[in-house]
Motif scaffolding. Structure first.
Motif, PDB file in Angstrom:
ATOM      1  N   THR A 277      -7.332  11.433   3.355  1.00  0.00           N
ATOM      2  CA  THR A 277      -6.268  10.686   2.711  1.00  0.00           C
ATOM      3  C   THR A 277      -5.488   9.903   3.746  1.00  0.00           C
ATOM      4  O   THR A 277      -5.516  10.221   4.939  1.00  0.00           O
ATOM      5  N   TYR A 278      -4.770   8.887   3.279  1.00  0.00           N
ATOM      6  CA  TYR A 278      -3.936   8.086   4.152  1.00  0.00           C
ATOM      7  C   TYR A 278      -2.712   7.642   3.372  1.00  0.00           C
ATOM      8  O   TYR A 278      -2.820   7.243   2.217  1.00  0.00           O
ATOM      9  N   TYR A 279      -1.533   7.708   4.011  1.00  0.00           N
ATOM     10  CA  TYR A 279      -0.274   7.355   3.384  1.00  0.00           C
ATOM     11  C   TYR A 279       0.519   6.374   4.228  1.00  0.00           C
ATOM     12  O   TYR A 279       0.488   6.439   5.464  1.00  0.00           O
ATOM     13  N   THR A 280       1.266   5.507   3.563  1.00  0.00           N
ATOM     14  CA  THR A 280       2.217   4.692   4.289  1.00  0.00           C
ATOM     15  C   THR A 280       3.353   5.592   4.782  1.00  0.00           C
ATOM     16  O   THR A 280       3.664   6.617   4.171  1.00  0.00           O
ATOM     17  N   ASP A 281       3.964   5.224   5.900  1.00  0.00           N
ATOM     18  CA  ASP A 281       4.940   6.096   6.550  1.00  0.00           C
ATOM     19  C   ASP A 281       6.104   6.485   5.640  1.00  0.00           C
ATOM     20  O   ASP A 281       6.610   7.607   5.714  1.00  0.00           O
ATOM     21  N   SER A 282       6.538   5.589   4.783  1.00  0.00           N
ATOM     22  CA  SER A 282       7.722   5.832   3.982  1.00  0.00           C
ATOM     23  C   SER A 282       7.547   6.918   2.928  1.00  0.00           C
ATOM     24  O   SER A 282       8.540   7.414   2.387  1.00  0.00           O
ATOM     25  N   VAL A 283       6.308   7.313   2.622  1.00  0.00           N
ATOM     26  CA  VAL A 283       6.080   8.337   1.602  1.00  0.00           C
ATOM     27  C   VAL A 283       5.463   9.606   2.160  1.00  0.00           C
ATOM     28  O   VAL A 283       5.292  10.579   1.414  1.00  0.00           O
ATOM     29  N   LYS A 284       5.145   9.639   3.438  1.00  0.00           N
ATOM     30  CA  LYS A 284       4.545  10.829   4.035  1.00  0.00           C
ATOM     31  C   LYS A 284       5.461  12.035   3.880  1.00  0.00           C
ATOM     32  O   LYS A 284       6.660  11.953   4.119  1.00  0.00           O
ATOM     33  N   GLY A 285       4.872  13.141   3.463  1.00  0.00           N
ATOM     34  CA  GLY A 285       5.634  14.359   3.246  1.00  0.00           C
ATOM     35  C   GLY A 285       6.253  14.460   1.877  1.00  0.00           C
ATOM     36  O   GLY A 285       6.741  15.534   1.502  1.00  0.00           O
TER      37      GLY A 285
ATOM     38  N   PHE B  37       0.826  -1.190   0.000  1.00  0.00           N
ATOM     39  CA  PHE B  37       0.000   0.000   0.000  1.00  0.00           C
ATOM     40  C   PHE B  37       0.865   1.247   0.000  1.00  0.00           C
ATOM     41  O   PHE B  37       1.880   1.317   0.694  1.00  0.00           O
ATOM     42  N   VAL B  38       0.446   2.255  -0.757  1.00  0.00           N
ATOM     43  CA  VAL B  38       1.146   3.534  -0.801  1.00  0.00           C
ATOM     44  C   VAL B  38       0.274   4.661  -0.262  1.00  0.00           C
ATOM     45  O   VAL B  38       0.664   5.384   0.648  1.00  0.00           O
ATOM     46  N   ALA B  39      -0.923   4.829  -0.837  1.00  0.00           N
ATOM     47  CA  ALA B  39      -1.794   5.938  -0.460  1.00  0.00           C
ATOM     48  C   ALA B  39      -3.220   5.631  -0.870  1.00  0.00           C
ATOM     49  O   ALA B  39      -3.464   4.842  -1.777  1.00  0.00           O
ATOM     50  N   ALA B  40      -4.179   6.280  -0.208  1.00  0.00           N
ATOM     51  CA  ALA B  40      -5.581   6.141  -0.565  1.00  0.00           C
ATOM     52  C   ALA B  40      -6.309   7.448  -0.296  1.00  0.00           C
ATOM     53  O   ALA B  40      -5.865   8.267   0.515  1.00  0.00           O
ATOM     54  N   ILE B  41      -7.445   7.616  -0.975  1.00  0.00           N
ATOM     55  CA  ILE B  41      -8.230   8.830  -0.846  1.00  0.00           C
ATOM     56  C   ILE B  41      -9.709   8.469  -0.824  1.00  0.00           C
ATOM     57  O   ILE B  41     -10.158   7.594  -1.561  1.00  0.00           O
ATOM     58  N   SER B  42     -10.473   9.142   0.034  1.00  0.00           N
ATOM     59  CA  SER B  42     -11.897   8.867   0.169  1.00  0.00           C
ATOM     60  C   SER B  42     -12.670   9.361  -1.043  1.00  0.00           C
ATOM     61  O   SER B  42     -12.153  10.103  -1.882  1.00  0.00           O
ATOM     62  N   TRP B  43     -13.935   8.974  -1.108  1.00  0.00           N
ATOM     63  CA  TRP B  43     -14.737   9.241  -2.310  1.00  0.00           C
ATOM     64  C   TRP B  43     -14.854  10.718  -2.640  1.00  0.00           C
ATOM     65  O   TRP B  43     -14.924  11.085  -3.820  1.00  0.00           O
ATOM     66  N   ASN B  44     -14.888  11.562  -1.620  1.00  0.00           N
ATOM     67  CA  ASN B  44     -15.049  12.996  -1.844  1.00  0.00           C
ATOM     68  C   ASN B  44     -13.737  13.766  -1.721  1.00  0.00           C
ATOM     69  O   ASN B  44     -13.743  14.996  -1.788  1.00  0.00           O
ATOM     70  N   GLY B  45     -12.632  13.061  -1.530  1.00  0.00           N
ATOM     71  CA  GLY B  45     -11.337  13.700  -1.417  1.00  0.00           C
ATOM     72  C   GLY B  45     -11.061  14.347  -0.078  1.00  0.00           C
ATOM     73  O   GLY B  45      -9.999  14.959   0.096  1.00  0.00           O
TER      74      GLY B  45
END
Length: 125
Positions: free
Chosen positions: A58-66, A47-55
């Motif tokens: 969001t959620y990110y895996t720790d290694s890509v945050k920022g 997993f890398v990132a996800a976004i809810s239906w209305n934007g």
């Protein structure tokens, strides 16, 4: 059914940027949670990132945050992944995916129902 097509991958030097796009068709796009995953040769898809239906969420895996930003434009049926400050360890095939589940639980591979064909991202040192 829904069809997903990724684009925007390529070869970039460490520290550089790429913007991936995922175009969706076939069903209503706006109600789906959308995610990005990646898979390096011989490794499990992660997993890398996800976004809810209305934007709104969001959620990110720790290694890509920022460094990475996921966004969506429902009017264009498109999801984006802006990748900055790329590292060699980011090298992988990147896949977009759609889940008919809330973002809060759609953070693993098994929760996603539809997948794109993938686009290669290679980061040189």
């Amino acid at each position: 059914q829904v069809q997903l097509v990724e684009s925007g991958g390529g070869l970039v030097q460490a520290g550089g940027s790429l913007r991936l796009s995922c175009a969706a068709s076939g069903r209503t796009f706006s109600t789906w949670t959308m995610g990005w995953f990646r898979q390096a040769p011989g490794k499990e898809r992660e997993f890398v990132a996800a976004i809810s239906w209305n934007g709104a969420n969001t959620y990110y895996t720790d290694s890509v945050k920022g460094r990475f930003t996921i966004s969506r434009d429902n009017a264009k049926n498109t999801v984006y992944l802006q990748m900055n400050s790329l590292k060699p360890e980011d090298t992988a095939v990147y896949y977009c995916a759609a889940a008919d589940l809330p973002l809060a639980i759609a953070t693993t591979t098994r929760h996603y129902d539809y997948w794109g064909q993938g686009t290669q991202v290679t980061v040189s040192s």
